[in-house]
Design a protein around this motif. Structure first.
Motif, mmCIF file in Angstrom:
data_model
loop_
_atom_site.group_PDB
_atom_site.id
_atom_site.type_symbol
_atom_site.label_atom_id
_atom_site.label_comp_id
_atom_site.label_asym_id
_atom_site.label_seq_id
_atom_site.Cartn_x
_atom_site.Cartn_y
_atom_site.Cartn_z
ATOM 1 N N LEU A 164 -47.415 18.232 0.994
ATOM 2 C CA LEU A 164 -46.512 17.408 0.202
ATOM 3 C C LEU A 164 -46.753 17.635 -1.287
ATOM 4 O O LEU A 164 -45.813 17.823 -2.061
ATOM 5 N N ARG A 165 -48.005 17.645 -1.691
ATOM 6 C CA ARG A 165 -48.316 17.877 -3.105
ATOM 7 C C ARG A 165 -47.938 19.299 -3.529
ATOM 8 O O ARG A 165 -47.444 19.509 -4.639
ATOM 9 N N LEU A 166 -48.179 20.268 -2.646
ATOM 10 C CA LEU A 166 -47.840 21.656 -2.984
ATOM 11 C C LEU A 166 -46.344 21.816 -3.240
ATOM 12 O O LEU A 166 -45.937 22.635 -4.067
ATOM 13 N N MET A 167 -45.556 21.028 -2.536
ATOM 14 C CA MET A 167 -44.113 21.099 -2.724
ATOM 15 C C MET A 167 -43.727 20.794 -4.174
ATOM 16 O O MET A 167 -42.742 21.319 -4.690
ATOM 17 N N PHE A 168 -44.519 19.979 -4.848
ATOM 18 C CA PHE A 168 -44.240 19.596 -6.229
ATOM 19 C C PHE A 168 -45.220 20.225 -7.220
ATOM 20 O O PHE A 168 -45.342 19.789 -8.356
ATOM 21 N N GLY A 169 -45.931 21.251 -6.745
ATOM 22 C CA GLY A 169 -46.951 21.893 -7.574
ATOM 23 C C GLY A 169 -46.439 22.452 -8.879
ATOM 24 O O GLY A 169 -47.167 22.484 -9.878
ATOM 25 N N HIS A 170 -45.195 22.882 -8.902
ATOM 26 C CA HIS A 170 -44.627 23.445 -10.132
ATOM 27 C C HIS A 170 -44.569 22.413 -11.262
ATOM 28 O O HIS A 170 -44.483 22.766 -12.431
ATOM 29 N N LEU A 171 -44.661 21.130 -10.902
ATOM 30 C CA LEU A 171 -44.597 20.087 -11.928
ATOM 31 C C LEU A 171 -45.929 19.897 -12.648
ATOM 32 O O LEU A 171 -45.954 19.369 -13.763
#
Length: 192
Positions: A111-118
């Motif tokens: 789940l966190r990796l999905m938003f890692g670009h942020l």
């Protein structure tokens, strides 16, 4: 009509049947919670202590387990729960007549990796490194559980699940290491 049971109820019935040597004496709620923590937590949610006691009381009311109370050296009494024939039949029926649901992946790291670009690659690398370290710890713990099961044919099913868990952890480690490599390669491409 038989009352509907939760998956946790069936898991507790199964854990009561897990070790044949415990069948006659039964287990206390505390011992059953320990068994949950030593086994189920690797592949299913280990229920809270209060949930174990609530489910055991329900199973006793439904006459699926036998509850006995014994005094301990004049101190408070201890209640033990043992699987009875009705409970064993209900467990076997559930195992043989229902299909398991497809697993739902609830993966906090993914789940966190999905938003890692942020947050940037440095933070993502920290998450992956921490996860790999946790996998190493869990692998060591599960390996000890697997070794404790030995080659006793009566425990071959839990041993297979432990082997599956070890393979899962190895796969998760490999995937995480590959993601770290991809992240480093991506960062290197941006710099050049």
């Amino acid at each position: 009509m038989a009352a509907d049971l939760s998956t946790t109820s069936y898991a507790l019935l199964g854990l009561l049947a897990l070790h044949p040597d415990d069948a006659a004496e039964g287990l206390t709620g505390y011992e059953l919670k320990q068994r949950c923590d030593q086994t189920m937590r690797y592949y299913w949610v280990s229920p809270a202590t209060s949930q174990v006691y609530t489910e055991l009381a329900r199973l006793a009311r439904l006459d699926l387990v036998v509850a006995t109370t014994e005094a301990e050296n004049g101190r408070r009494s201890t209640r033990r729960y043992a699987l009875n024939d009705t409970g064993r039949e209900r467990l076997l029926s559930w195992l043989s007549t229902t299909e398991p649901d497809f697993p739902v992946l609830k993966h906090p790291v993914a789940l966190r990796l999905m938003f890692g670009h942020l947050v940037g690659s440095e933070q993502v690398e920290k998450w992956l490194s921490a996860y790999i370290a946790q996998l190493e710890e869990r692998t060591a713990e599960l390996r000890a559980v697997r070794e404790s099961l030995g080659d006793d044919p009566r425990l071959s099913s839990p041993a297979r699940v432990a082997d599956w868990g070890l393979a899962y952890f190895a796969s998760e480690s490999a995937i995480s290491a590959e993601l770290r490599t991809q992240l480093a390669d991506s960062d290197a491409e941006r710099v050049t």
